[in-house]
Each structure stands twice: as C-alpha cells, then as structure tokens.
Design an enzyme around this catalytic site. Structure first.
Site, short mmCIF file in Angstrom:
data_model
loop_
_atom_site.label_atom_id
_atom_site.label_comp_id
_atom_site.label_asym_id
_atom_site.label_seq_id
_atom_site.Cartn_x
_atom_site.Cartn_y
_atom_site.Cartn_z
N ARG A 19 46.55 -42.30 67.79
CA ARG A 19 47.57 -41.32 67.37
C ARG A 19 48.94 -41.99 67.27
NH1 ARG A 19 50.24 -38.57 70.70
NH2 ARG A 19 48.58 -38.25 72.23
N TYR A 45 53.38 -27.42 42.61
CA TYR A 45 52.13 -27.17 43.33
C TYR A 45 52.28 -25.93 44.21
CZ TYR A 45 47.99 -28.48 46.09
OH TYR A 45 46.76 -28.51 46.71
N ASP A 72 57.37 -35.74 45.11
CA ASP A 72 55.91 -35.76 45.22
C ASP A 72 55.38 -36.35 43.91
OD1 ASP A 72 53.20 -35.18 45.08
OD2 ASP A 72 53.39 -33.25 46.10
N LYS A 102 44.14 -37.81 45.85
CA LYS A 102 44.01 -37.75 44.39
C LYS A 102 43.85 -39.17 43.82
CE LYS A 102 44.74 -33.46 45.47
NZ LYS A 102 46.06 -32.86 45.41
C1 LIG Z 1 46.81 -32.03 46.29
C2 LIG Z 1 48.30 -32.04 46.27
C3 LIG Z 1 49.05 -31.93 47.46
C4 LIG Z 1 48.39 -31.70 48.79
O1 LIG Z 1 47.63 -32.76 49.18
P1 LIG Z 1 46.37 -32.60 50.19
O2 LIG Z 1 45.95 -34.00 50.37
O3 LIG Z 1 45.39 -31.69 49.53
O4 LIG Z 1 46.94 -31.98 51.44
C5 LIG Z 1 50.42 -31.99 47.37
N1 LIG Z 1 51.05 -32.15 46.19
C6 LIG Z 1 50.38 -32.25 45.03
C7 LIG Z 1 51.13 -32.43 43.76
C8 LIG Z 1 48.98 -32.20 45.03
O5 LIG Z 1 48.30 -32.31 43.86
#
Ligand SMILES: *Cc1c(COP(=O)(O)O)cnc(C)c1O
Length: 401
Positions: free
Chosen positions: A54, A108, A180, A205
């Site tokens: 952790r 998102y 992001d 992703k």
């Molecule tokens: C999927 C996604 C998230 C969240 O990510 P997780 O790994 O599912 O928690 C945040 N921002 C965007 C643009 C995403 O596509």
C-alpha cells in the site's frame, strides 16, 4: 530450517538464488517484504525501499516510470482505477466552501457525478462548461476556479478543447488544470506540454489496451505528485501488482497500437460518412467538417485517435438497441481502447447518470452510437456497423432482421 509441513508450506519457494535479470519484470504479489537488517526495514517504512505494497509497490513503480516517460513528466502516481486517480486529484486541492470547480459539460458522466458529490459535500460550486467553446477561457477567468478538469477529447461527442487557452486562463485565476487524456493516450497528446498541471488517464482504456486490468495514473511535476503518493498511502488507492504488470505489458505496444487505431478509425469514419442512408452524422475530429478540427490538428500528434461517433438516422432508443443487439462480429460493450472494436450507446451507458435535461444540453441523443475502433480489418468493422444499422432501421424491408 524446519522440516515440518506447515512451516514448509509457508516458507518454501520464496527466494531463488540467481543473478539473471528477466527481460520482463517479475510480478511482485507480496503484500509485505522482510529485511535482514532492522535498520533497512526502518528506512523502508519511511518509503526508502519496498516493504508494504500500500506504501510502495515494485510493479506500480515500474508502470509509473513508463507512464511518466511517455507523458514527458517528472513523476507519476498509479491508482486502482481512473476514478480513484481523479478523486485523488480533487482531494489534493483541499478546497474550501465557496471555492469553484469547472468540469466539461459534455464530458465523462461518471466524472461529472464524482465531482458533483465531492463538491456538494465540501460546499464547493461546480460549474459545467463546454470547454471547447471559444469563450471557455473568458468564462474561466470570470469564474476564478481553483480547479479546472478538462478532457482532451470529450466523451462521446469528441469535442477537442484548446488546452493552452484553458491553462492560461486557469493559471491567471491561480487555479490548477487537470486534463483527463484517457481518450487520446499519451501517444496523441502530452497535456503537460500544453500547460496542464496534471495529466490523468484511466489506464483501463488505451494504455492497457486489452480490457483485462483496471487502473488510473496521474502525471505531473514531482512537487505535485509527491503529495498524491503520500495521500495514497492513507486512501489505499494504489494499483495492484498484477494489474500494474498487465498494464505495463499493454503499454509496451501502445505507440504501435495507436498508430493502427488512428488509421482504422479514419477508414471507418469515411465509410460511415458514405452510408448516409442509415447514418445522419459522423463525428470524427479528423474530418474538416468537425467543429474542432483545427484545434485537434494543434492539440494532437500522430493522428486523430481511435474514436468515432455517429447518429443512426432518425433513431430512437429501441432502434439503437437493435443495432447493438444485431452486431455479430463486433461487441457492444461500454468501454474503449481495446484491441477489439467496442460499440456503445452513450445515452444509456457513459451518460446514464446525467439527467435527461443534462443529456439534452450536452447534445447526447438516443440515436448516438460511439465506436472505439479496434485492430480488426477496418473494412470489416465498417461493413458490420453499416449492416447492423440497416437491420436496426429495417431499410431493406420487413423481416430482414
Ligand atoms: C473510463 C474513464 C474514466 C474512469 O476510469 P476507470 O478506470 O473506469 O475508473 C475516467 N475518464 C474517462 C474519460 C474514461 O473514459
């Protein structure tokens, strides 16, 4: 060494005598390590070595080094999910009642819901702006937010904000900009180079790319990442070793995969544009007709990404669902960035937590379909989407479905 079974079961097979350095890193699943020297253990508990996962993890740190390198960042902190990464960035700002946060109106939906909950609990005002609008920097200057959260390419409408304009305006207001960049990956954009203070990814992703591990990363200057690491020891949100290992393995091919995803998405977008009998609109930042095409040319390198959205002509929710159910080769799944094409219906997936009114304002209709274009032959992807659209709209006469 004891020869008793229970002792052996717990102690045997824990160390190999070897000087070989594996070409891929080992997976360090141990939650805790021990040291022969008590002073070394003491130092490790201060973070100078790996002792408890952790606090620091070998696989997490290897992933962090790789992501920081791709981002052109001094440092990176890795999390169990993208949402955990975004939450950590918010919490690091220690916002007070009356402070303001800006988030994308068409971003998102889960991020919007997260920020809405956090802001409400803290008495912080959340303002949703369309950050790709030309007046977004002026509106940020007027609002004086402490934190602006932007998305490199919004989900699902694929609008592209000018990060330089946003970062200049945010910094003029003494705020910080978190971007992001999940939708584009570090191969298309390095947000820190456009003035962002944090670059955030859901590694679930494109970075992992194989839909087999959840994760999130935040990159930036060491002075910004160090407090995140400290807070992560308490929140417990560090990425697990196996997930970090899988993500690093996926990352090894990210540049090659993104080049192919970009090329395939361009082919699919062009084919959908030609299928005007079933598709009323194609949203793809690589098209000159996309409202943010010129911004995208400045913001992205190496291509326009793997995402394509389109409007199924005149479709309601039922017709969109028929399209998803009618897919044979491709998968209807609410994620992106996989080696396989993933098709989804934003109104009931990523934007499902928005109210009907919020969805309408954002421009997310019932006939909107989002495609994360995979590595299959693009002719097959486009052919399948068009055939499924024809079946969903029944343009070939009753009973063809
Ligand atoms: C999927 C996604 C998230 C969240 O990510 P997780 O790994 O599912 O928690 C945040 N921002 C965007 C643009 C995403 O596509």
């Amino acid at each position: 060494m004891s020869n008793r079974t229970k002792t052996l079961a717990v102690t045997a097979g824990s160390r190999l005598a070897t000087r070989a350095v594996p070409v891929t890193p080992a997976i360090h699943m141990a939650a805790v390590s021990h040291f022969a020297d008590a002073a070394e253990l003491d130092a490790a508990l201060d973070g100078q070595d790996f002792v408890y996962t952790r606090i620091r993890g070998e696989n997490a740190e290897l992933l962090e080094q790789a992501v920081a390198a791709l981002e052109g960042a001094e440092a990176c902190a890795a999390y169990s999910t993208g949402m955990a990464a975004l939450k950590a960035v918010y919490e690091a700002q220690a916002l007070k009642p009356g402070d303001r946060v800006v988030a994308p109106m068409d971003g998102y939906g889960v991020t919007r819901a997260l920020l809405a909950g956090l802001c409400e609990a803290d008495g912080v005002e959340l303002h949703a702006l369309r950050l790709s609008d030309a007046d977004a920097p002026d509106r940020i200057r007027a609002l004086q937010p402490k934190l602006v959260v932007a998305e490199s390419e919004t989900n699902p409408l694929l609008s592209v904000p000018d990060l330089r304009g946003l970062s200049d305006a945010t910094h003029a207001a003494s705020g910080v900009l978190a971007v992001d960049a999940t939708f584009v990956s570090p191969i298309l954009q390095r947000p820190l180079g456009h003035g962002a203070d944090y670059s955030v990814h859901s590694t679930t992703k494109w970075i992992n790319g194989h839909s087999d591990a959840m994760g999130g990363v935040v990159s930036g200057d060491a002075s910004r990442i160090e407090p995140l690491r400290k807070a992560r020891v308490l929140s417990g949100a560090i990425v697990g070793p196996f997930e970090a290992w899988l993500t690093l393995r996926g990352l090894r091919t990210l540049p090659i995969r993104m080049a192919a995803h970009c090329e395939h998405a361009r082919c699919v977008a062009q084919a959908l544009e030609r299928a005007s009998h079933v598709v009323s609109k194609v949203i793809y930042p690589g098209f000159k007709t996309h409202p943010d095409h010129d911004v995208a040319k400045r913001m992205f390198v190496n291509g326009f990404g793997g995402m394509v959205s389109f409007e199924l002509r005149g479709a309601d929710r039922a017709a969109s669902f028929r399209l998803l159910e009618g897919l044979r080769l491709l998968r209807a799944a609410p994620s992106l960035g996989d080696v396989a094409t993933l098709v989804m219906h934003p109104a009931t997936a990523s934007a499902r937590r928005l109210s009907d009114e919020q969805r309408a304002t954002a421009g997310i209709g019932e006939g909107l379909i989002r495609v994360s274009v995979g590595l299959e032959d693009p002719e097959d992807v486009a052919g399948e989407l068009i055939a499924a659209a024809e079946r969903a709209l029944d343009t070939k006469g009753a009973g063809s479905r």
